[in-house]
Design an enzyme around this catalytic site. Structure first.
Site, short mmCIF file in Angstrom:
data_model
loop_
_atom_site.label_atom_id
_atom_site.label_comp_id
_atom_site.label_asym_id
_atom_site.label_seq_id
_atom_site.Cartn_x
_atom_site.Cartn_y
_atom_site.Cartn_z
CG ASP A 171 42.91 40.31 36.29
OD1 ASP A 171 42.45 41.18 35.60
OD2 ASP A 171 42.51 39.79 37.30
CG HIS A 243 39.03 41.13 36.05
ND1 HIS A 243 39.88 42.40 36.30
CD2 HIS A 243 38.22 41.27 37.32
CE1 HIS A 243 39.22 43.08 37.31
NE2 HIS A 243 38.37 42.53 37.89
CD GLU A 306 37.01 44.37 40.93
OE1 GLU A 306 37.08 45.47 41.65
OE2 GLU A 306 38.02 44.08 40.06
#
Length: 736
Positions: A171, A243, A306
């Site tokens: 991440d 990410h 995202e």
């Protein structure tokens, strides 16, 4: 009386007599060795092995080689088992070692429950799970957990018959898996200079370097083997294309801009992502090669969530790639990225699964979807013939609060108590029987922004993991929640013995605001006898001599209710405190033209007039959250009412995509149809008031009030989550 089994079996029938638990349990020497060794260790009793020819003696546990009595289902047969407990012996039937292992979990619970009385009722159990994927996720990037802790986590899954461990390994805040071809991923990407602390609105940092923390490939192999011995599949997650900051801090040439980059110290979403160029795909393919050698799972999780498009919009290479491949836009480019990765993974005999944003621009041909933003991603996937795992945040995010946020440790937000998890049905009502076959199962996720140690991991998953277990097994029935709660409380004895730090939220008072007598009342409940509840309404601490709760407490004016549970004259729960701010709108009928996101919808529209001012540090059950939507609320005051002030609250935390409203308008009406605007404020005034909006509207006399609060819309460039829909959080609407 039902045995305290979790998950409860598909079919259980009591027989005559009881099996007396001996000091030494005789086991058939033909039993599978690894599973039986696990059973011995968990049970902690003496055992002796004997050949199958001696199994007519009493107090014998014996694995039958015959098939279970249940009809064969090719899809679920590997996890089928049956148990026959007679006064003389215990027999397990299963086609596989996996089924045998699941049967052992049931037996362990029965032995633990009847350890004191020393005898198990005779019974016959025929059992198999409804869903093939029963998973738990663990984020080790925001905060890291060592090998021994990960193994404990896997043990918890095994105890309650979950079979999939989703390991979130990369991440923005850290890269946690050794990749030999790219050593800088762990040399640089496994550490960060500090970490965000406190409530998400504080934006403060601890100033302490974090890491380097990562798992070597030898450690990964050890954990994979450990999970296999417990019949648990580990699905690794390597995030892409977003990410990616930790990876870019090590290899900045994989970005659209030159950098430099560093692992994120804040939580949230960041604009710098992998650039879809050949060097990036070569890098990711090499990474995946090493990952697939370590993990034998059918599915490899590639993230896909995202991913801001800001850098892609500004990147000449990306724009050329869009034109060259006749892609519609940057969302099409995301689909191109995912499909290219899928083609490579498929060429290695594996499949990809990703968060539901991989649907953007068109789903890759063989991909499975993990539906987290709600249920729509799973519905869309299933209707198009793709497999899906249901993990909607409103039911399955265990980083949400599980009890009253006022008395719980700081969490990310949301409100997901035990009963809500238990009420979840992974099969969406929108799917027909054929489409429903594409729902692989259910999973809960544990993101660790605010979980700094393993004791807190335990606290956040227990006892909610038990509810997830029964949902995944297919025997959960929300009508019987109280009976399930009783089985959970019985299981606490086991957790105590294992020194697991579980949440005791179900022992605490639960409060609910209800409409009553043109106002509100406060309804209290507790898992025990409600006669043990004591409360005060003047803000003083409750004692055994305080008022006995006998029904909903009327709240005619602003006040503070404090409540607690007492047993045998002693305080047995935390003290619950709830402040009420009563206005002329409190408890009145309210309607919303657009509904809030299901993750932040507790209580629905009534939350806006329930007399509770939301805590800006705890986005639990007192706020409504709307993503990309305006809030248009109409309040019926019941009769024409004099007022001169209207107030409401909104939030700002751009790191979490939460923006203040762009504007707000107030309207009045006498018939609920024809409205007249009486006040309007813009973004600058809302900013100056820091979201705490209190407006003088002059002397008014109306029956209806309408508030139109405008969402900030698409997040502009330069902000976290740029090009995505902004969140608008709104709380109490008051009228004075």
């Amino acid at each position: 009386m039902k045995p305290n089994l979790i998950p409860y079996p598909e079919k259980l029938t009591f027989e005559e007599g009881k099996f007396v638990i001996p000091e030494t349990l005789i086991l058939n020497d033909k039993l599978p060795k690894e599973e039986t060794e696990y059973f011995k260790k968990r049970l902690g009793t003496q055992v002796k092995f004997q050949s199958s020819s001696s199994t007519e003696k009493v107090h014998v546990m014996y694995l039958q080689v015959s098939q279970p009595k249940m009809p064969i289902d090719p899809d679920g047969d590997k996890e089928r088992y049956s148990i026959d407990i007679s006064p003389k012996r215990i027999s397990i039937s299963s086609h596989t070692k996996q089924g045998y292992f699941l049967a052992l979990q049931t037996l362990i619970q029965l032995f633990e429950e009847h350890k004191e009385d020393g005898q198990i009722p005779a019974m016959e159990i025929e059992d198999h799970p409804k869903f093939a994927w029963r998973g738990m996720h663990l984020d080790v990037c925001r905060h890291f957990f060592n090998v021994d802790e990960v193994k404990q986590y896997i043990d918890y899954l095994a105890m309650y018959k979950l079979n999939t461990f989703h390991w979130h390994l990369t991440d923005d805040q850290g890269w946690r898996i050794e990749i030999k071809k790219y050593p800088k991923l762990t040399e640089i990407g496994s550490k960060r200079k500090e970490s965000m602390i406190g409530a998400y609105v504080d934006d403060t940092f601890d100033g302490k370097p974090y890491g380097p923390y990562f798992y070597t490939q030898e450690q990964i192999k050890d954990v994979v083997k450990y999970a296999q011995q417990r019949h648990i599949t580990i699905v690794p997650e390597i995030e892409m294309p977003g990410h990616a900051l930790a990876a870019l801090s090590a290899y900045p040439e994989l970005a659209c801009t030159k950098g430099p980059f560093e692992s994120a110290t804040k939580w949230g979403v960041f604009d710098d992502v992998f650039c879809p160029k050949d060097e990036t795909f070569t890098f990711l393919e090499n990474v995946l090669d090493e990952v697939m050698k370590l993990f034998p799972s059918q599915y490899i999780h590639i993230g896909g969530d995202e991913c801001p498009k800001t850098r892609w919009k500004e990147c000449a290479h990306c724009q050329e790639l869009i034109k060259k491949n006749n892609l519609k836009d940057e969302h099409g480019l995301q689909s191109y990225f995912i499909q290219r990765i899928e083609k490579y993974v498929n060429s290695k005999g594996r499949k990809i699964i990703g968060w539901d944003e991989i649907l953007e621009g068109g789903l890759a041909p063989n991909a499975a979807v993990m539906s987290w933003t709600g249920v729509n991603g799973g519905i869309e996937a299933a209707k198009s013939g793709h497999f899906a795992v249901m993990t909607p945040g409103s039911y399955c995010y265990f980083d949400h609060y599980q009890g009253d946020p006022q008395s719980e440790p700081n969490a990310f937000g949301g409100f997901t108590p035990l009963d809500k998890v238990y009420s979840y049905n992974p099969i969406p009502a929108e799917l027909n029987k054929e489409q429903s076959k594409y729902i692989l199962g259910v999973q809960a996720n544990l993101w660790t922004e605010y979980i700094t140690d393993f004791k807190q991991v335990q606290y956040m998953i227990f006892p909610r993991l038990m509810a997830l277990s029964e949902v995944g097994w297919g025997t959960a029935d929300s009508k019987n929640y109280k009976e399930f709660e009783g089985r959970v409380i019985n299981q606490f004895k086991v957790l105590d013995k294992m020194k697991i730090n579980y949440a005791k939220s179900i022992y605490n008072i639960s409060g609910k605001v209800i409409s009553a007598n043109k106002g509100i009342a406060y309804e209290l409940s507790v898992s025990q006898d409600p006669k043990g509840i004591r409360y005060t309404t003047d803000g003083t601490e409750p004692s055994v001599n305080s008022k006995i709760y006998q029904g909903p407490i009327g709240i005619p004016q602003s006040s503070t209710v404090k409540s607690a549970y007492f047993e045998d004259g002693k305080l047995k729960s935390a003290v619950s405190t709830q402040e009420f701010t009563v206005s002329k709108a409190t408890g009145k009928k309210i309607t919303l033209e657009q509904q809030p996101n299901e993750n932040y919808s507790f209580g629905g529209a009534f939350t806006l007039v329930d007399g509770i001012i939301g805590n800006v540090r705890k986005l639990g059950k007192t706020w409504l959250g709307f993503q990309g939507k305006d809030v248009i609320a109409t309040i019926d005051l019941g009769e024409k009412t004099n007022f001169s002030e209207v107030y409401f609250n909104t939030l700002e935390n751009k790191g979490s995509w939460i923006h203040l409203a762009k504007s707000a308008k107030i309207f009045v009406s006498d018939d609920g149809k024809n409205f007249k605007m009486i006040k309007e404020i813009g973004k600058d005034e809302i900013q100056n008031l820091k979201g705490k909006i209190k407006l003088n509207v002059g002397n008014q006399n109306s029956k209806y009030i309408k508030l139109a609060i405008e969402n900030a819309g698409i997040i502009p460039a330069g902000n976290p989550g740029a090009d995505s829909k902004a969140w608008l959080f709104v709380d109490e609407i008051g009228v004075n």
